[in-house]
Design an enzyme around this catalytic site. Structure first.
Site, PDB file in Angstrom:
ATOM      1  N   HIS A   1       8.843 116.885  20.495  1.00  0.00           N
ATOM      2  CA  HIS A   1       7.655 116.727  21.113  1.00  0.00           C
ATOM      3  C   HIS A   1       6.467 117.151  20.708  1.00  0.00           C
ATOM      4  O   HIS A   1       5.514 116.679  20.505  1.00  0.00           O
ATOM      5  CB  HIS A   1       7.820 117.494  22.753  1.00  0.00           C
TER       6      HIS A   1
ATOM      7  N   GLY B   1      13.812 122.409  29.224  1.00  0.00           N
ATOM      8  CA  GLY B   1      12.759 122.751  28.386  1.00  0.00           C
ATOM      9  C   GLY B   1      11.441 121.979  28.763  1.00  0.00           C
ATOM     10  O   GLY B   1      11.726 120.992  29.269  1.00  0.00           O
TER      11      GLY B   1
ATOM     12  N   CYS C   1      14.420 113.130  29.786  1.00  0.00           N
ATOM     13  CA  CYS C   1      13.080 113.796  29.389  1.00  0.00           C
ATOM     14  C   CYS C   1      12.328 113.692  30.752  1.00  0.00           C
ATOM     15  O   CYS C   1      12.165 112.626  31.163  1.00  0.00           O
ATOM     16  CB  CYS C   1      12.481 113.046  28.121  1.00  0.00           C
ATOM     17  N   LEU C   2      11.747 114.690  30.847  1.00  0.00           N
ATOM     18  CA  LEU C   2      10.674 114.688  32.175  1.00  0.00           C
ATOM     19  C   LEU C   2       9.535 113.619  31.727  1.00  0.00           C
ATOM     20  O   LEU C   2       8.985 113.200  32.896  1.00  0.00           O
ATOM     21  CB  LEU C   2      10.234 116.049  32.188  1.00  0.00           C
TER      22      LEU C   2
ATOM     23  N   GLN D   1       3.480 117.981  27.049  1.00  0.00           N
ATOM     24  CA  GLN D   1       4.051 117.267  28.246  1.00  0.00           C
ATOM     25  C   GLN D   1       3.293 117.634  29.412  1.00  0.00           C
ATOM     26  O   GLN D   1       3.161 117.139  30.560  1.00  0.00           O
ATOM     27  CB  GLN D   1       5.673 117.663  28.400  1.00  0.00           C
TER      28      GLN D   1
ATOM     29  N   HIS E   1      15.103 118.777  20.676  1.00  0.00           N
ATOM     30  CA  HIS E   1      14.466 117.782  21.559  1.00  0.00           C
ATOM     31  C   HIS E   1      12.853 118.351  21.779  1.00  0.00           C
ATOM     32  O   HIS E   1      12.057 117.433  21.766  1.00  0.00           O
ATOM     33  CB  HIS E   1      15.003 117.589  22.758  1.00  0.00           C
ATOM     34  N   GLU E   2      12.808 119.798  22.111  1.00  0.00           N
ATOM     35  CA  GLU E   2      11.546 120.104  22.355  1.00  0.00           C
ATOM     36  C   GLU E   2      10.609 120.109  21.165  1.00  0.00           C
ATOM     37  O   GLU E   2       9.352 119.846  21.345  1.00  0.00           O
ATOM     38  CB  GLU E   2      11.754 121.290  22.911  1.00  0.00           C
TER      39      GLU E   2
HETATM   40 NI    NI Z   1      11.560 115.914  26.540  1.00  0.00          NI
END
Ligand code: NI
Length: 200
Positions: free
Chosen positions: A135, A46, A89-90, A51, A131-132
């Site tokens: 963000h 995702g 997480c990226l 991000q 999770h997304e």
């Molecule tokens: Ni993340």
């Protein structure tokens, strides 16, 4: 289409509550296409718009072959929880901790054309949505940790010198972020600890 640079923890955009999308047109379509390409490039599960430095309520997802995007999402979570599962997480490269998430969620929103979207999700898809969506509210999964895991995560973040990572990643393609921790995707058959690996 383009691969976008991924913002790393410490960047204020990751701590900003994102704005609703109000304009639907070619610019939005291009953004969603670029986010999707970036997510695929890093083999992520995702990717939320903050991000990649865009403070808008948009995310893309890709779980078990189910891929899509949601704009202006609203979640209705179940009252019960699913078994904890390791997330990464990226925007916090190299880290992974088990996170408590609701068992199921109903997500509603719109697509890039403004058409309504509603998905009833369980398991990893429900986890990904939570999770997304976090963000978009400036929340990172590490904020959800408690006790020793929280201490360990904060210590790792302090020691990781992400400022230096940020400088490196702005100079490189986002792919290097993903591959630096194996590019494992959330829900894949990868090694424990990296299973949300290149998540979102
Ligand atoms: Ni993340």
């Amino acid at each position: 289409m383009a691969i976008l640079n991924i913002r790393i923890i410490g960047d204020p955009v990751l701590r900003t509550v994102a704005d609703p999308v109000t304009e639907f047109g070619p610019e939005l379509a291009k953004l969603v296409a670029d986010m999707t390409e970036t997510m695929e490039d890093v083999d992520g599960a995702g990717l939320a718009a903050p991000q990649i430095g865009v403070s808008k309520r948009i995310f893309t997802y890709r779980i078990d072959g189910v891929e899509g995007h949601i704009i202006n999402p609203v979640l209705e979570n179940s009252e019960d929880y699913q078994p904890d599962h390791v997330e990464g997480c990226l925007s916090i490269p190299g880290l992974g901790f088990p996170v408590r998430r609701f068992r199921a969620t109903r997500i509603t929103g719109v697509d890039m054309h403004g058409n309504p979207v509603s998905i009833d999700a369980e398991g990893m898809l429900a986890r990904c949505f939570q999770h997304e969506n976090d963000h978009l509210d400036g929340i990172l999964y590490t904020d959800r940790l408690e006790g020793e895991d929280r201490k360990a995560a904060l210590r790792s973040i302090r020691n990781a010198k992400y400022d230096a990572v940020t400088e490196r990643t702005t100079a490189k393609r986002a792919k290097s972020v993903g591959s630096s921790f194996g590019g494992a995707s959330f829900g894949g058959t990868s090694t424990p600890g990296s299973s949300f690996g290149a998540a979102g």
